[in-house]
Design an enzyme around this catalytic site. Structure first.
Site, PDB file in Angstrom:
ATOM      1  N   GLU A 116       0.854  -1.187   0.000  1.00 25.97           N
ATOM      2  CA  GLU A 116       0.000   0.000   0.000  1.00 25.97           C
ATOM      3  C   GLU A 116       0.883   1.227   0.000  1.00 25.97           C
ATOM      4  OE1 GLU A 116      -1.748  -0.216   3.766  1.00 25.97           O
ATOM      5  OE2 GLU A 116      -2.913  -1.984   3.251  1.00 25.97           O
ATOM      6  N   HIS A 140      -2.639  -6.791  11.085  1.00 24.54           N
ATOM      7  CA  HIS A 140      -3.523  -7.790  10.486  1.00 24.54           C
ATOM      8  C   HIS A 140      -3.361  -9.174  11.110  1.00 24.54           C
ATOM      9  CE1 HIS A 140      -3.306  -5.301   6.455  1.00 24.54           C
ATOM     10  NE2 HIS A 140      -4.009  -4.681   7.381  1.00 24.54           N
ATOM     11  N   ASN A 184      -5.506  -6.700   2.379  1.00 15.55           N
ATOM     12  CA  ASN A 184      -6.046  -6.314   3.689  1.00 15.55           C
ATOM     13  C   ASN A 184      -7.223  -7.239   4.025  1.00 15.55           C
ATOM     14  OD1 ASN A 184      -5.337  -4.127   1.710  1.00 15.55           O
ATOM     15  ND2 ASN A 184      -4.876  -3.111   3.629  1.00 15.55           N
TER      16      ASN A 184
HETATM   17  P1  FDA Z   1     -11.954  -7.101  15.613  1.00  8.31           P
HETATM   18  O1  FDA Z   1     -10.587  -6.988  16.169  1.00  8.31           O
HETATM   19  O2  FDA Z   1     -12.401  -6.117  14.613  1.00  8.31           O
HETATM   20  O3  FDA Z   1     -13.010  -7.095  16.788  1.00  8.31           O
HETATM   21  C1  FDA Z   1     -12.843  -7.823  17.972  1.00  8.31           C
HETATM   22  C2  FDA Z   1     -13.541  -7.071  19.095  1.00  8.31           C
HETATM   23  O4  FDA Z   1     -13.627  -7.925  20.236  1.00  8.31           O
HETATM   24  C3  FDA Z   1     -12.795  -5.820  19.562  1.00  8.31           C
HETATM   25  O5  FDA Z   1     -13.681  -4.722  19.565  1.00  8.31           O
HETATM   26  C4  FDA Z   1     -12.311  -6.167  20.961  1.00  8.31           C
HETATM   27  O6  FDA Z   1     -12.260  -5.047  21.833  1.00  8.31           O
HETATM   28  C5  FDA Z   1     -13.352  -7.177  21.413  1.00  8.31           C
HETATM   29  N1  FDA Z   1     -12.865  -8.133  22.429  1.00  8.31           N
HETATM   30  C6  FDA Z   1     -11.688  -8.801  22.431  1.00  8.31           C
HETATM   31  N2  FDA Z   1     -11.619  -9.617  23.505  1.00  8.31           N
HETATM   32  C7  FDA Z   1     -12.777  -9.469  24.191  1.00  8.31           C
HETATM   33  C8  FDA Z   1     -13.289 -10.042  25.397  1.00  8.31           C
HETATM   34  N3  FDA Z   1     -12.603 -10.967  26.092  1.00  8.31           N
HETATM   35  N4  FDA Z   1     -14.517  -9.630  25.828  1.00  8.31           N
HETATM   36  C9  FDA Z   1     -15.214  -8.699  25.126  1.00  8.31           C
HETATM   37  N5  FDA Z   1     -14.778  -8.131  23.987  1.00  8.31           N
HETATM   38  C10 FDA Z   1     -13.566  -8.512  23.522  1.00  8.31           C
HETATM   39  N6  FDA Z   1      -7.934  -4.263   7.557  1.00  8.31           N
HETATM   40  C11 FDA Z   1      -8.352  -4.012   6.301  1.00  8.31           C
HETATM   41  O7  FDA Z   1      -8.963  -4.867   5.672  1.00  8.31           O
HETATM   42  N7  FDA Z   1      -8.093  -2.782   5.732  1.00  8.31           N
HETATM   43  C12 FDA Z   1      -7.408  -1.808   6.373  1.00  8.31           C
HETATM   44  O8  FDA Z   1      -7.224  -0.709   5.835  1.00  8.31           O
HETATM   45  C13 FDA Z   1      -6.927  -2.086   7.684  1.00  8.31           C
HETATM   46  N8  FDA Z   1      -6.172  -1.180   8.359  1.00  8.31           N
HETATM   47  C14 FDA Z   1      -5.847  -1.393   9.679  1.00  8.31           C
HETATM   48  C15 FDA Z   1      -5.199  -0.407  10.417  1.00  8.31           C
HETATM   49  C16 FDA Z   1      -4.946  -0.592  11.767  1.00  8.31           C
HETATM   50  C17 FDA Z   1      -4.222   0.461  12.540  1.00  8.31           C
HETATM   51  C18 FDA Z   1      -5.372  -1.792  12.411  1.00  8.31           C
HETATM   52  C19 FDA Z   1      -5.140  -2.015  13.874  1.00  8.31           C
HETATM   53  C20 FDA Z   1      -6.017  -2.780  11.680  1.00  8.31           C
HETATM   54  C21 FDA Z   1      -6.249  -2.593  10.314  1.00  8.31           C
HETATM   55  N9  FDA Z   1      -6.908  -3.568   9.577  1.00  8.31           N
HETATM   56  C22 FDA Z   1      -7.261  -3.312   8.273  1.00  8.31           C
HETATM   57  C23 FDA Z   1      -7.261  -4.876  10.166  1.00  8.31           C
HETATM   58  C24 FDA Z   1      -8.746  -5.032  10.510  1.00  8.31           C
HETATM   59  O9  FDA Z   1      -9.202  -3.927  11.263  1.00  8.31           O
HETATM   60  C25 FDA Z   1      -8.944  -6.353  11.283  1.00  8.31           C
HETATM   61  O10 FDA Z   1      -8.508  -7.407  10.449  1.00  8.31           O
HETATM   62  C26 FDA Z   1     -10.391  -6.594  11.676  1.00  8.31           C
HETATM   63  O11 FDA Z   1     -10.886  -5.554  12.484  1.00  8.31           O
HETATM   64  C27 FDA Z   1     -10.546  -7.919  12.393  1.00  8.31           C
HETATM   65  O12 FDA Z   1     -11.922  -8.190  12.534  1.00  8.31           O
HETATM   66  P2  FDA Z   1     -12.457  -9.225  13.601  1.00  8.31           P
HETATM   67  O13 FDA Z   1     -13.927  -9.318  13.459  1.00  8.31           O
HETATM   68  O14 FDA Z   1     -11.654 -10.481  13.493  1.00  8.31           O
HETATM   69  O15 FDA Z   1     -12.066  -8.621  15.040  1.00  8.31           O
END
Ligand code: FDA
Length: 497
Positions: free
Chosen positions: A353, A438, A476
């Site tokens: 990217e 990721h 991504n």
């Molecule tokens: P996700 O992580 O979204 O959600 C999990 C949730 O569960 C969180 O809100 C967390 O707080 C909660 N949780 C965890 N443990 C818990 C517990 N024990 N009890 C209660 N709640 C709990 N991807 C992409 O496709 N394009 C992009 O541009 C980007 N850019 C990017 C930038 C940055 C800075 C980051 C950090 C990440 C990205 N990503 C990305 C990655 C993308 O955001 C990521 O892959 C997804 O959010 C993952 O989705 P999930 O549903 O797996 O979990």
């Protein structure tokens, strides 16, 4: 409330969790969603819900007293600063060999990410999810995910002229001069809104450099897509600042779920116990893997598969900056939303990217986040001495990613007679090889679960997030996470209820 009985409990409110809750509720089932982060619906003292990237404050980090910025240095100087401990939006979770960045709050990673919404090339799908039929994904579930998430593409004519994408045009020109294809990358940002931001007619978020710590206006996070639809069903209750700590079989059937209610200092103020007929683990790759690894090892769910915790990868993330000549200025104002990439996946194993460096000043730097075909996979394990879950990833395992990224940037540097920046990740450190955005895997589809995310050994328990994907999506990941969740929930509703 303690003692309550719910048909469905969803742990986490990211992509997987939102899909599970929406489809279950639309099917007429009552759902309780549990989210450890905050609701992010209330403005702070500055009138804004989210903090700007250039001025991080307590809202920016999950339970840290000092920022942990992905780019830790500028001109070699450390830029991290002290902040009050708070249940902020970005978790920089540190394992022995890697920092895993994750979103915390209602909407999960959609709150903090760049919104790049990429469907992998079909020819790569067999390596991403080998047990899933590509026809159903490309005919039904990828289109469904793209439509629900509001994916769109930058207007190429506008891109060609606007100041805030000068950095990306430099990236395109230099890719072309070295013979690499530059591709526009779809995003969930509201592009009409961004045009107005650039024209100065509406409050700015992307053009004001908002990224990492939330976006106040134009990004279509889950808060603007799945969550309103979930609320419109009238069947879903969402508890924020609640953290699931245990799931175990209940004596009368179903599962007992223990939940800590947190204050904004991260302390547990009460523990609640509820019973659920079905539990969806949607806590993200790391959150789900940590919970399941701990529950298996501590005897709460001893019959979980021995594959739990395995197959974890970093999607091959590696970052790098390049120093341009003065005639390739990248712009003082850079939109925080990337919209293009350099595709050398087939030949070199890297998709880079062209990323912004929204510092507010001209830096002459080009900055890239590469996704690479890194073959290394790590494992989560329970550490009884520390009562924590460890991850076996080692920093040296990023070397294949660096080598793959170099297939692009060594060539560009040779063509342009330029060099790498060595001041962004420390002093004399070129590669950002200490982190991932990721995380993927840990409860891999078809291994720790059946081919639809049903956890082996426990009817009524499911994984439905990034933990299902074995470590790499070639692009991504969130569109693939969403599409897979849509596929799995459809099957689960049709056969398990
Ligand atoms: P996700 O992580 O979204 O959600 C999990 C949730 O569960 C969180 O809100 C967390 O707080 C909660 N949780 C965890 N443990 C818990 C517990 N024990 N009890 C209660 N709640 C709990 N991807 C992409 O496709 N394009 C992009 O541009 C980007 N850019 C990017 C930038 C940055 C800075 C980051 C950090 C990440 C990205 N990503 C990305 C990655 C993308 O955001 C990521 O892959 C997804 O959010 C993952 O989705 P999930 O549903 O797996 O979990």
């Amino acid at each position: 409330q303690t003692g309550a009985h719910v048909p469905v409990l969803v742990i986490g409110t990211g992509y997987g969790g939102c899909v599970a809750a929406l489809r279950m509720a639309q099917h007429g089932v009552d759902v309780q969603m549990i989210e450890m982060g905050m609701a992010w619906d209330t403005p702070g003292a500055d009138g804004k819900i989210f903090a700007n990237t250039t001025t991080p404050d307590q809202r920016s980090y999950w339970l840290r007293t000092r920022t942990k910025q992905p780019l830790s240095n500028f001109l070699g100087f450390p830029i991290d600063k002290d902040i009050p401990r708070y249940t902020g939006i970005l978790d920089a979770e540190e394992f022995a060999g890697i920092i895993v960045y994750q979103g915390r709050g209602l909407g999960g990673g959609s709150l903090v990410n760049g919104g790049m919404a990429v469907t992998p090339k079909r020819e790569n799908f067999g390596a991403i999810l080998p047990t899933v039929n590509p026809d159903e994904m490309y005919n039904t579930y990828y289109p469904r995910a793209n439509s629900e998430l509001g994916v769109g593409l930058v207007d190429p004519a506008w891109f060609d002229t606007v100041d805030c994408y000068q950095f990306a045009r430099v990236g395109r020109k230099q890719a072309g001069r070295s013979g690499f294809p530059f591709v526009f990358v779809p995003d969930v940002y509201d592009w009409d809104y961004m045009k107005q931001e650039a024209a100065g007619t509406v409050p700015k978020s992307a053009v004001a450099g908002e990224i990492l710590y939330g976006n106040n206006y134009g990004k279509k996070s889950l808060q603007k897509t799945y969550v309103p639809r979930i609320m419109a069903t009238g069947r879903v209750n969402i508890s924020t600042l609640h953290k699931v700590t245990s799931v175990s079989p209940a004596s009368g059937g179903g599962y007992t779920v223990l939940i800590d209610q947190l204050n904004t200092n991260g302390d547990a103020v009460t523990t609640k116990s509820v019973t659920a007929d079905r539990v969806f683990f949607a806590a993200g790759s790391v959150g789900t893997s940590k919970l399941l690894t701990m529950l298996k090892a501590t005897g709460k769910l001893p019959n979980l598969s021995s594959e739990i915790g395995k197959g974890w990868g970093d999607n091959g993330n590696v970052m790098v900056g390049r120093a341009n000549w003065w005639w390739d200025a990248t712009g003082a104002v850079q939109a925080s939303i990337p919209c293009g990439g350099i595709d050398n996946w087939a030949a070199g194993g890297a998709f880079a990217e062209v990323a912004p460096l929204p510092t507010g000043i001209e830096t002459y730097a080009s900055f890239y986040l590469s996704i690479t075909k890194n073959p290394n996979r790590a494992e989560f394990s329970w550490n009884a001495a520390t009562n924590k879950v460890d991850l076996s990833w080692q920093t040296a395992w990023k070397q294949p990613s660096i080598d793959m990224a170099k297939t692009i940037f060594d060539k560009i540097n040779a063509t342009e007679a330029t060099i790498y920046r060595s001041d962004l990740f420390g002093v004399n450190k070129i590669w950002g090889d200490h982190l991932t955005y990721h995380p993927l895997g840990g409860a891999v589809l078809g291994k720790a679960t059946d081919n639809y995310g049903r956890l082996n050994g426990y009817p009524g328990l499911y994984a439905i997030d990034g933990s299902l994907i074995p470590g790499n999506t070639s692009v991504n990941p969130f569109v693939t996470i969403t599409a897979l969740a849509e596929r799995n929930i459809e099957k689960i509703i049709a056969t398990d209820l």
